[in-house]
Design an enzyme around this catalytic site. Structure first.
Site, PDB file in Angstrom:
ATOM      1  N   GLU A  95       0.855  -1.193   0.000  1.00  0.00           N
ATOM      2  CA  GLU A  95       0.000   0.000   0.000  1.00  0.00           C
ATOM      3  C   GLU A  95       0.886   1.236   0.000  1.00  0.00           C
ATOM      4  OE1 GLU A  95      -2.999  -0.208   3.069  1.00  0.00           O
ATOM      5  OE2 GLU A  95      -3.752  -2.125   2.339  1.00  0.00           O
ATOM      6  N   HIS A 111      -7.940   1.210   1.019  1.00  0.00           N
ATOM      7  CA  HIS A 111      -7.963   0.980   2.474  1.00  0.00           C
ATOM      8  C   HIS A 111      -8.870   2.003   3.188  1.00  0.00           C
ATOM      9  CE1 HIS A 111      -5.411  -0.878   5.920  1.00  0.00           C
ATOM     10  NE2 HIS A 111      -6.631  -0.587   6.353  1.00  0.00           N
TER      11      HIS A 111
HETATM   12  N1  LIG Z   1     -10.184  -2.317   5.855  1.00  0.00           N
HETATM   13  C1  LIG Z   1     -10.035  -1.607   6.953  1.00  0.00           C
HETATM   14  O1  LIG Z   1      -9.949  -0.393   6.911  1.00  0.00           O
HETATM   15  C2  LIG Z   1     -10.016  -2.295   8.283  1.00  0.00           C
HETATM   16  C3  LIG Z   1     -10.539  -1.644   9.401  1.00  0.00           C
HETATM   17  C4  LIG Z   1     -10.560  -2.318  10.623  1.00  0.00           C
HETATM   18  C5  LIG Z   1     -10.036  -3.589  10.729  1.00  0.00           C
HETATM   19  N2  LIG Z   1      -9.498  -4.187   9.626  1.00  0.00           N
HETATM   20  C6  LIG Z   1      -8.931  -5.527   9.703  1.00  0.00           C
HETATM   21  O2  LIG Z   1      -9.993  -6.470   9.723  1.00  0.00           O
HETATM   22  C7  LIG Z   1      -9.565  -7.662  10.384  1.00  0.00           C
HETATM   23  C8  LIG Z   1     -10.611  -8.093  11.419  1.00  0.00           C
HETATM   24  O3  LIG Z   1     -10.845  -7.055  12.352  1.00  0.00           O
HETATM   25  P1  LIG Z   1     -11.781  -7.289  13.644  1.00  0.00           P
HETATM   26  O4  LIG Z   1     -11.923  -5.970  14.286  1.00  0.00           O
HETATM   27  O5  LIG Z   1     -13.000  -8.058  13.272  1.00  0.00           O
HETATM   28  O6  LIG Z   1     -10.799  -8.223  14.495  1.00  0.00           O
HETATM   29  P2  LIG Z   1     -11.160  -9.216  15.712  1.00  0.00           P
HETATM   30  O7  LIG Z   1      -9.901  -9.408  16.451  1.00  0.00           O
HETATM   31  O8  LIG Z   1     -12.356  -8.707  16.433  1.00  0.00           O
HETATM   32  O9  LIG Z   1     -11.568 -10.556  14.950  1.00  0.00           O
HETATM   33  C9  LIG Z   1     -10.645 -11.358  14.273  1.00  0.00           C
HETATM   34  C10 LIG Z   1     -11.151 -12.796  14.317  1.00  0.00           C
HETATM   35  O10 LIG Z   1     -10.277 -13.591  13.530  1.00  0.00           O
HETATM   36  C11 LIG Z   1     -10.108 -14.839  14.210  1.00  0.00           C
HETATM   37  N3  LIG Z   1      -8.871 -15.471  13.762  1.00  0.00           N
HETATM   38  C12 LIG Z   1      -7.596 -15.146  14.084  1.00  0.00           C
HETATM   39  N4  LIG Z   1      -6.730 -15.979  13.465  1.00  0.00           N
HETATM   40  C13 LIG Z   1      -7.479 -16.836  12.737  1.00  0.00           C
HETATM   41  C14 LIG Z   1      -7.161 -17.917  11.885  1.00  0.00           C
HETATM   42  N5  LIG Z   1      -5.893 -18.308  11.672  1.00  0.00           N
HETATM   43  N6  LIG Z   1      -8.174 -18.581  11.285  1.00  0.00           N
HETATM   44  C15 LIG Z   1      -9.468 -18.218  11.519  1.00  0.00           C
HETATM   45  N7  LIG Z   1      -9.834 -17.206  12.326  1.00  0.00           N
HETATM   46  C16 LIG Z   1      -8.836 -16.521  12.919  1.00  0.00           C
HETATM   47  C17 LIG Z   1     -10.068 -14.470  15.691  1.00  0.00           C
HETATM   48  O11 LIG Z   1     -10.334 -15.598  16.519  1.00  0.00           O
HETATM   49  C18 LIG Z   1     -11.158 -13.396  15.754  1.00  0.00           C
HETATM   50  O12 LIG Z   1     -12.418 -13.961  16.031  1.00  0.00           O
HETATM   51  C19 LIG Z   1      -8.196  -7.321  10.976  1.00  0.00           C
HETATM   52  O13 LIG Z   1      -7.199  -7.764  10.082  1.00  0.00           O
HETATM   53  C20 LIG Z   1      -8.166  -5.814  11.002  1.00  0.00           C
HETATM   54  O14 LIG Z   1      -6.868  -5.316  10.971  1.00  0.00           O
HETATM   55  C21 LIG Z   1      -9.496  -3.582   8.405  1.00  0.00           C
END
Ligand SMILES: NC(=O)c1ccc[n+]([C@@H]2O[C@H](COP(=O)([O-])OP(=O)(O)OC[C@H]3O[C@@H](n4cnc5c(N)ncnc54)[C@H](O)[C@@H]3O)[C@@H](O)[C@H]2O)c1
Length: 314
Positions: free
Chosen positions: A262, A283
């Site tokens: 990015e 993003h």
């Molecule tokens: N696009 C964006 O602007 C943006 C914004 C916020 C968050 N995100 C990203 O979105 C993703 C999820 O965010 P969230 O707030 O829901 O996080 P969260 O921590 O609430 O949820 C993540 C989930 O993934 C599960 N997990 C972890 N490793 C795993 C694996 N190997 N296999 C299966 N499941 C697994 C965890 O148990 C958890 O339930 C993160 O990567 C975060 O950085 C992106």
């Protein structure tokens, strides 16, 4: 004493900082890595979003003054947490505050691809009226696969249940019976999702275990009619493998908000973006007025709480 906002913040949050921590001076301007490394020795609380990488080098340079690093958002992958811990610097983020915005972007991407909105808009711009080419698909009554059932996955399951989709979830933790009922989901393994879902949306963190979780093998298991959405982190999806799957028409299309590199510039992105059935955004999952308000206020509240337990040198 100084709070430095390196990636900006909502006005309401800056006002709250001034109201609640009047003894701190707030500076709000973006410093590039080298400038930040030079300046960090004069900063007590550093607040970033996703644009700044808080590296070991920056943390080491600030070890005598820096007490808190605030990440206004969820992912902590741009902060060297090991280094922060080593120097006793507290790291705070704002989980859950922008989840709804990310989930809504996923729905937007799906509808955009299913109804060929880009093509429709571009066609009219070019003086075309391509009604026959623009036959789309409904989002309703599909098998929806969510990989990662955390904050965002949960919001998304609620949204797509409103379209009467059947929601299948894969996560490493055992989802409680109560949550399964509340969110009206079924927990399955990864293969089940790959083989059976019409839409697959990724919501896991990026780490060694999830790096390229979706690559050639997984894309080959998907239905030809499957749509893949990545609004999580670039590294969880192998972009070379995705390009190949699109070229070979192995899947229906993809929605991408996050990229392995990015800003997404270079040959691979030119190729990926040449497909009508790919929708991409820079993003912006969390970039809504409402989410930024919630993130900002929550960040200030967490920092204010933490300052009560920390001694700052005046
Ligand atoms: N696009 C964006 O602007 C943006 C914004 C916020 C968050 N995100 C990203 O979105 C993703 C999820 O965010 P969230 O707030 O829901 O996080 P969260 O921590 O609430 O949820 C993540 C989930 O993934 C599960 N997990 C972890 N490793 C795993 C694996 N190997 N296999 C299966 N499941 C697994 C965890 O148990 C958890 O339930 C993160 O990567 C975060 O950085 C992106």
């Amino acid at each position: 004493m100084r709070i430095h906002l390196n990636d900006g913040m909502a006005e309401s949050a800056i006002k709250k900082f001034n109201d609640e921590l009047p003894e701190f001076t707030i500076t709000n301007n973006h410093l590039e890595p080298e400038e930040l490394k030079n300046e960090v020795k004069n900063i007590d609380i550093l607040v970033v979003r996703s644009a700044t990488k808080v590296t070991r080098g920056i943390i080491e340079a600030g070890k005598d003054s820096l007490k808190i690093i605030g990440r206004a958002g969820m992912g902590l992958d741009n902060i060297d947490q090991v280094a922060a811990k080593e120097f006793g610097i507290e790291v705070l983020n704002t989980p859950g505050q922008n989840s709804l915005s990310v989930a809504e972007l996923v729905v937007g991407m799906i509808l955009s691809i299913y109804r060929k909105l880009n093509r429709g808009t571009n066609g009219i711009r070019e003086g075309l009226w391509e009604k026959k080419l623009l036959k789309g698909l409904e989002l309703s009554n599909k098998n929806f696969g969510i990989i990662g059932f955390g904050n965002i996955g949960k919001h998304l399951s609620k949204l797509v249940s409103g379209f009467n989709d059947k929601v299948f979830v894969y996560d490493i933790y055992e989802i409680s019976e109560e949550d399964k009922d509340n969110y009206n989901i079924e927990q399955v393994d990864l293969d089940y999702i790959l083989k059976n879902c019409d839409i697959i949306s990724l919501h896991i963190p990026h780490n060694e275990k999830t790096h390229h979780l979706i690559s050639d093998k997984e894309l080959n298991m998907m239905k030809k009619s499957a749509l893949l959405i990545n609004c999580a982190r670039g590294g969880v999806l192998d972009e070379e493998a995705l390009l190949k799957a699109l070229e070979d028409e192995k899947i229906l299309g993809a929605g991408l908000d996050v990229f392995e590199k990015e800003p997404a510039k270079g040959e691979i992105y030119t190729k990926l973006l040449s497909f009508d059935n790919v929708v991409a955004t820079p993003h912006i999952g969390a970039t809504t007025k409402e989410a930024q308000y919630r993130v900002g206020i929550n960040m200030v509240e967490r920092i204010v709480n933490a300052t009560k337990k920390i001694h700052f040198e005046k």
